[in-house]
Design an enzyme around this catalytic site. Sequence first.
Site, PDB file in Angstrom:
ATOM      1  N   SER A   1     -47.366 -13.855  -1.979  1.00 48.95           N
ATOM      2  CA  SER A   1     -47.113 -15.293  -2.110  1.00 48.95           C
ATOM      3  C   SER A   1     -45.856 -15.688  -2.855  1.00 48.95           C
ATOM      4  CB  SER A   1     -48.317 -15.961  -2.783  1.00 48.95           C
ATOM      5  OG  SER A   1     -49.396 -15.979  -1.880  1.00 48.95           O
TER       6      SER A   1
ATOM      7  N   LYS B   1     -45.202 -23.388 -10.120  1.00 44.13           N
ATOM      8  CA  LYS B   1     -46.236 -23.528  -9.081  1.00 44.13           C
ATOM      9  C   LYS B   1     -47.455 -24.220  -9.697  1.00 44.13           C
ATOM     10  CE  LYS B   1     -48.651 -20.461  -5.793  1.00 44.13           C
ATOM     11  NZ  LYS B   1     -48.805 -19.036  -5.412  1.00 44.13           N
TER      12      LYS B   1
ATOM     13  N   SER C   1     -48.049 -18.423  -0.573  1.00 46.71           N
ATOM     14  CA  SER C   1     -48.540 -19.711  -0.984  1.00 46.71           C
ATOM     15  C   SER C   1     -47.569 -20.465  -1.893  1.00 46.71           C
ATOM     16  CB  SER C   1     -49.886 -19.582  -1.686  1.00 46.71           C
ATOM     17  OG  SER C   1     -49.780 -18.717  -2.763  1.00 46.71           O
TER      18      SER C   1
END
Lengths: 108, 499, 505
Positions: free
Chosen positions: C184, C85, C160
């Site tokens: 997330s 990420k 996210s």
Amino acid sequence: MDTSPTRHEPARLTRQDAAYVARLARIDLSDDELDQYAEQLATVLEHVAAMSALDTSGVEPTAHPLPLRNVLRADDVRPSLGRDEVLAQAPAAESGRFRVPRILGEAL
Amino acid sequence: MGRAARHGRVVVRGSSVSAPSPGAWEPVIGLEVHCELRTATKLFCGCRNAFGDEPNTNVCPVCLGLPGSLPVLNVGAVEMAMRIGLALHCDIRPSTFHRKNYFYPDMPKDYQVSQYDEPINVDGHLELSDGSTVGVVRAHMEEDTGKTTHMGGGGRIHDAEYALVDYNRAGVPLVEIVSAPDIRSAAQARMYAGELRSILMATEASDGRMEEGSMRVDANVSIRRAGEHTLGTRCEIKNLNSLRSLSRAIEHEIERQIAVIESGGAVEQQTRHWDEEGGRTVPLRSKEEAFDYRYFPEPDLVPIAPDPRWQKDVASALPSMPAERRQRLRDLLGSAGEPVTDARVDQIATVVELDLDSLVLGSVNAGIGAPLAIARTANEAAASPEAARAVDHGAYGALLRMEQDGKLSATQAKTVLGDLLVAGGDPADIARRHGFEVLEASSLALVVGEVVQASPEEWARFRDGEDKLAQFFIGQVMKATSGKANGKAVIAELHRLKG
Amino acid sequence: MADDARSAARPAPACEVAAQVRSGALTARHVVERHLSAIAELDVELHAFVTVVGEEALADADAVDRRVQAGVDPGPLAGVPVALKDNMCTRGIATTCSSRILDGWKPPYDATVVERLRAAGAVVVGKTNLDEFAMGSSTENSAFGPSRNPYDLERVPGGSSGGSAAAVAAGLAPLALGSDTGGSIRQPAALCGVVGMKPTYGTVSRYGLVAFASSLDQIGPFARTVADAAALFDAIGGHDPMDSTSLERPAPRCVAAVGDGVTGLRVGLVQELLEGAEPAVVAAVRAAAETLEAAGASIEECSIPEVRHALPAYYLLAPAEASSNLARYDGVRYGLRVDAPDVAAMQGATRSAGFGPEVKRRIMLGTYALSAGYYDAYYAQAQKVRTLIIDAFDRAYQHVDVLLGATTPTTAFAIGSKVQDPWSMYLSDVFSVPSNLAGHPAVSVPFGADWSGLPIGVQVLAPALGEAAMLQAAAVIEDGAPPLAPPGVWAEPLGTAGWSSGGRA
């Protein structure tokens, strides 16, 4: 109805309230944006109102989810970054230092 | 009062502060001192803690606050904070860190990690060299900011065109020491700052160099009518780079506030800057409306609670603080039955300030009376402090013994001491070189006996109680010995003859 | 017994790849090349990646191969491609947090997890898209545009960590790392039909993770199987002296635990973790419970009413910490700068131009919650409610070993369908935030799909450091899950192990 003085009834946020918050947060917002955020914040605060009104007298706040204490490191020198590396991505630099526009108002 | 009870004897209070007459203006002063700690590394990272290095060469992701960086607390900083707390008689408490949120370019994270409602040291006090005591509310840890240089426009902040920032200092450990508003004059404030500096240096937690910024003092000043208990509106004064500016700035601010009120105005709460050249305080451009720092507990750090064992180790490794050293000398006077007068207080303060206590203690251990040891050291030896610190203790003690035994007069002893400090050597030799020949006890007795026989009438009167005739005999003896006799020794011999 | 045989036989894509690289049957270079091709071909549609690190990945792969050839242990994840990420610092590689304010910034250091991945022999192939600064549940808040769900390109992959979830679901990388502050990792895992785990707070170092909410953030694994997730967690977990909130106790060794079975395990099915969930999701959770029961666990229905206050408490605490964590983005030292005559104006203009609306919204909310006069009613109150929730979980865990519930109320929603109403988006996190507030571990395991084929995830929760029991339960659920078809956008770079969800190929 909880009338404790520390509880706060979330009133509608005014544009002025939002402007104050935006100043603290140092984000420039237009009047339209201020109005929009004022409304959205008020909506969120309405959703949290029930939680906010819960009786938590005698409850200790949790600042850390872990019961850790006394995490320390030895006072030993470790390598620093190279100055060129540090300044390479500075938006502006001069004489080995970060350059910024003039500062109005004193340091606190 | 309490202080006397603590020390176990009556102490005549130093006179640097006299209570104001009723109705007169009473200044109320509190000092905040930021002290850089002499750790090897910064508070939260392993970058070097050093003054004067090339800009931005002692920085890393942590002290630059780069995205993703995290702080880890320096054990050396905690230990030094504890030393300072103990030296100031504080309680060491479990403590937490908080974030103080505001924007300024010298702050890499735009928040400062500090301690807020749970500081490490609380409730201490500081004893000044004049015997007065000032409370210390708290002494907490926090990180220092970077340094900003204003460029263009003649170097003055208000006319600057741009600024340059160096983060070498960002993250350096600080202890902020906050006094109670117990200080009542500029002179006392200066004494407090000076005493605090001595303590900080004695703990080795700081080098006390105000001119380098390792010790920064801000003063909070307000005034009220004597007898009032509420506090007046205060102003904070910043940019005090020396003890002298501290004293001048506070004096000026007190006068300014008095003038404001006496002309019918009211003192506005504000931060003011001491302008050394102009000799006045000026208001700073206001930053933000009564700033909201939004303190909250620092989630990246966990609480610290130094265990009793650690606290004890730090306490026992602490060297004697100036106040303790002064107390030790006061105790010596007490044992000798001497009252601690204002003059004695000053002498003791001088001895400790110049690190000459070991000289005094050594002499007392060798049998010299405390009053003499302290007086000679404070009044004469102190004139050349470096030499005095280096002088041979045996020689020093021998010299004082010569004076104590009456072999040298006070004046003679001072002369010998002067030479001893400059060039060292044996005090008896020095005395002989000056011709201060010490009259042997037997020779003196002979001379006194001769003089007594030569003046039978005076002797009869002296024997009958006219003690002041001793002076007559001393004069005769001096004539006979060309001034080499010691007055006290003569008197002692006279009394011995009297029986 | 039959279950054991099945779980033993189930291919574990990442672990299998590592085994083949370690034995020399496959070269790391081949593995990485194949995955880079898949990325090049399919990411155009998915937009899972912000940055693909082709050259460096091949160099890293070659280094792994050299170690294998030299007879040196190349690590437990040798040659396995991993997507990160884009809020984890990678030295010399752009780390944007999907924000304009960090566009182009290249960290001068690696996050600890990145160092540990390299030490384990894994190969970083790219940085994945996220909601800006990890604030969101759909990746629609990314400054670079949303990622898409491989099961339906008009739908969100969740957030996210949507990019990481999509990458793993589509086969572009067998493993990925995400971060989980309020769900997330778990929510996008559920929406994309992969395994996503948030470990116990403190078991994985946060050094190098760009902070959103420091007392809630944790890095965790995405994988196609529970065993792979456990292996990745084992590789990255453990104490880090650079993180003061990192636990001294070693992270639980989890790979060994997976496959131990659940005989005698006490499972609590939490009523409040089903309230408001779509019927298909509720049905999946109940079916998962039956799977556990059939495998020897005992299920009891339980209620933890305090859990209902978790979402409002979270939406005060997280923005409050975020408002402080994001103050540093001010145009002074790195990133975007919008010039102005004085520094305050420069900072205000920079932050205005650099942050998207959701980030601004949360900074405003957080600043307000911390401000004088409101701190007690909002921030301090939320911290106290946090205590109530922790205590409630502790009481529940006196009767049960793990808890079960839905991961998120719905399956993948359409792009654009929730952006107008912030609170409706925040509701995606209603079942996931309690674990973040408590600092407890939780994992989302795929369990079939809804009527339109969109994946459903079920959530297993455990007390602090309870990862072993949690993953045991998760593995059994995975074993008994209905088969999940591969997504519409999907690659099998190695053509080997095949899609393994549900344990039945």
